[in-house]
Design a protein around this motif. Sequence first.
Motif, PDB file in Angstrom:
ATOM      1  N   MET A   1       0.825  -1.201   0.000  1.00 36.87           N
ATOM      2  CA  MET A   1       0.000   0.000   0.000  1.00 36.87           C
ATOM      3  C   MET A   1       0.870   1.266   0.000  1.00 36.87           C
ATOM      4  SD  MET A   1      -3.208   0.697   0.025  1.00 36.87           S
ATOM      5  CE  MET A   1      -4.466   1.727   0.607  1.00 36.87           C
ATOM      6  N   GLN A   2       1.942   1.266   0.785  1.00 35.18           N
ATOM      7  CA  GLN A   2       2.830   2.424   0.864  1.00 35.18           C
ATOM      8  C   GLN A   2       3.481   2.702  -0.498  1.00 35.18           C
ATOM      9  OE1 GLN A   2       3.084   4.388   3.462  1.00 35.18           O
ATOM     10  NE2 GLN A   2       4.712   5.712   2.690  1.00 35.18           N
ATOM     11  N   ASP A   3       3.841   1.639  -1.222  1.00 37.48           N
ATOM     12  CA  ASP A   3       4.457   1.806  -2.543  1.00 37.48           C
ATOM     13  C   ASP A   3       3.490   2.481  -3.515  1.00 37.48           C
ATOM     14  OD1 ASP A   3       6.858   0.687  -1.769  1.00 37.48           O
ATOM     15  OD2 ASP A   3       6.337  -1.323  -2.472  1.00 37.48           O
ATOM     16  N   GLU A   4       2.225   2.114  -3.439  1.00 36.72           N
ATOM     17  CA  GLU A   4       1.219   2.715  -4.320  1.00 36.72           C
ATOM     18  C   GLU A   4       1.039   4.194  -4.000  1.00 36.72           C
ATOM     19  OE1 GLU A   4      -2.420   0.520  -4.297  1.00 36.72           O
ATOM     20  OE2 GLU A   4      -1.424  -1.352  -4.851  1.00 36.72           O
ATOM     21  N   GLU A   5       1.046   4.534  -2.721  1.00 33.01           N
ATOM     22  CA  GLU A   5       0.915   5.931  -2.318  1.00 33.01           C
ATOM     23  C   GLU A   5       2.119   6.742  -2.777  1.00 33.01           C
ATOM     24  OE1 GLU A   5      -0.047   6.593   1.807  1.00 33.01           O
ATOM     25  OE2 GLU A   5      -1.510   4.964   1.797  1.00 33.01           O
ATOM     26  N   ASN A   6       3.309   6.186  -2.609  1.00 35.80           N
ATOM     27  CA  ASN A   6       4.527   6.876  -3.047  1.00 35.80           C
ATOM     28  C   ASN A   6       4.521   7.054  -4.562  1.00 35.80           C
ATOM     29  OD1 ASN A   6       5.552   7.184  -0.483  1.00 35.80           O
ATOM     30  ND2 ASN A   6       6.799   5.332  -0.577  1.00 35.80           N
ATOM     31  N   ARG A   7       4.062   6.035  -5.261  1.00 37.07           N
ATOM     32  CA  ARG A   7       3.994   6.113  -6.719  1.00 37.07           C
ATOM     33  C   ARG A   7       3.001   7.206  -7.135  1.00 37.07           C
ATOM     34  NH1 ARG A   7       1.195   2.976 -10.957  1.00 37.07           N
ATOM     35  NH2 ARG A   7       2.472   3.172 -12.807  1.00 37.07           N
ATOM     36  N   LEU A   8       1.865   7.272  -6.473  1.00 38.90           N
ATOM     37  CA  LEU A   8       0.866   8.294  -6.769  1.00 38.90           C
ATOM     38  C   LEU A   8       1.423   9.693  -6.478  1.00 38.90           C
ATOM     39  CD1 LEU A   8      -1.977   9.007  -7.674  1.00 38.90           C
ATOM     40  CD2 LEU A   8      -2.738   8.699  -5.314  1.00 38.90           C
ATOM     41  N   ILE A   9       2.127   9.830  -5.373  1.00 33.93           N
ATOM     42  CA  ILE A   9       2.728  11.120  -5.021  1.00 33.93           C
ATOM     43  C   ILE A   9       3.756  11.521  -6.081  1.00 33.93           C
ATOM     44  CG2 ILE A   9       4.273  12.269  -3.369  1.00 33.93           C
ATOM     45  CD1 ILE A   9       2.756  10.708  -1.152  1.00 33.93           C
ATOM     46  N   ASP A  10       4.578  10.571  -6.515  1.00 39.24           N
ATOM     47  CA  ASP A  10       5.568  10.854  -7.558  1.00 39.24           C
ATOM     48  C   ASP A  10       4.897  11.296  -8.857  1.00 39.24           C
ATOM     49  OD1 ASP A  10       7.615  10.210  -5.803  1.00 39.24           O
ATOM     50  OD2 ASP A  10       7.905   8.182  -6.600  1.00 39.24           O
ATOM     51  N   ILE A  11       3.818  10.631  -9.219  1.00 40.16           N
ATOM     52  CA  ILE A  11       3.084  10.991 -10.430  1.00 40.16           C
ATOM     53  C   ILE A  11       2.496  12.394 -10.302  1.00 40.16           C
ATOM     54  CG2 ILE A  11       1.053  10.463 -11.827  1.00 40.16           C
ATOM     55  CD1 ILE A  11       1.644   7.475 -11.262  1.00 40.16           C
ATOM     56  N   GLU A  12       1.919  12.711  -9.151  1.00 37.75           N
ATOM     57  CA  GLU A  12       1.345  14.036  -8.936  1.00 37.75           C
ATOM     58  C   GLU A  12       2.421  15.120  -8.979  1.00 37.75           C
ATOM     59  OE1 GLU A  12      -0.727  13.549  -5.229  1.00 37.75           O
ATOM     60  OE2 GLU A  12      -2.582  12.935  -6.230  1.00 37.75           O
ATOM     61  N   MET A  13       3.589  14.823  -8.411  1.00 41.53           N
ATOM     62  CA  MET A  13       4.688  15.796  -8.429  1.00 41.53           C
ATOM     63  C   MET A  13       5.174  16.023  -9.867  1.00 41.53           C
ATOM     64  SD  MET A  13       6.748  14.735  -4.952  1.00 41.53           S
ATOM     65  CE  MET A  13       8.178  15.682  -5.384  1.00 41.53           C
ATOM     66  N   ALA A  14       5.277  14.945 -10.627  1.00 44.37           N
ATOM     67  CA  ALA A  14       5.707  15.065 -12.022  1.00 44.37           C
ATOM     68  C   ALA A  14       4.681  15.862 -12.822  1.00 44.37           C
ATOM     69  CB  ALA A  14       5.920  13.683 -12.630  1.00 44.37           C
TER      70      ALA A  14
END
Length: 67
Positions: A1-14
Amino acid sequence: MQDEENRLIDIEMALTENERQIEDLNQVIISQGKQIDRLVKQVQYLFSQLNQDTVKPQNEETPPPHY
């Protein structure tokens, strides 16, 4: 779950960075468009001056007094 959240945050930042870059590029395009408009007006003015014979060709110019 944490990996998915980090991935989503990275996508939003990009995405945010891409939006900022697009806005910066848009401002450059707007500025260049205004500059092109000014240059077109200047060229049109110069052509109108040439057409009015206010600028003589070099061979028709009176030589300076020291010649």
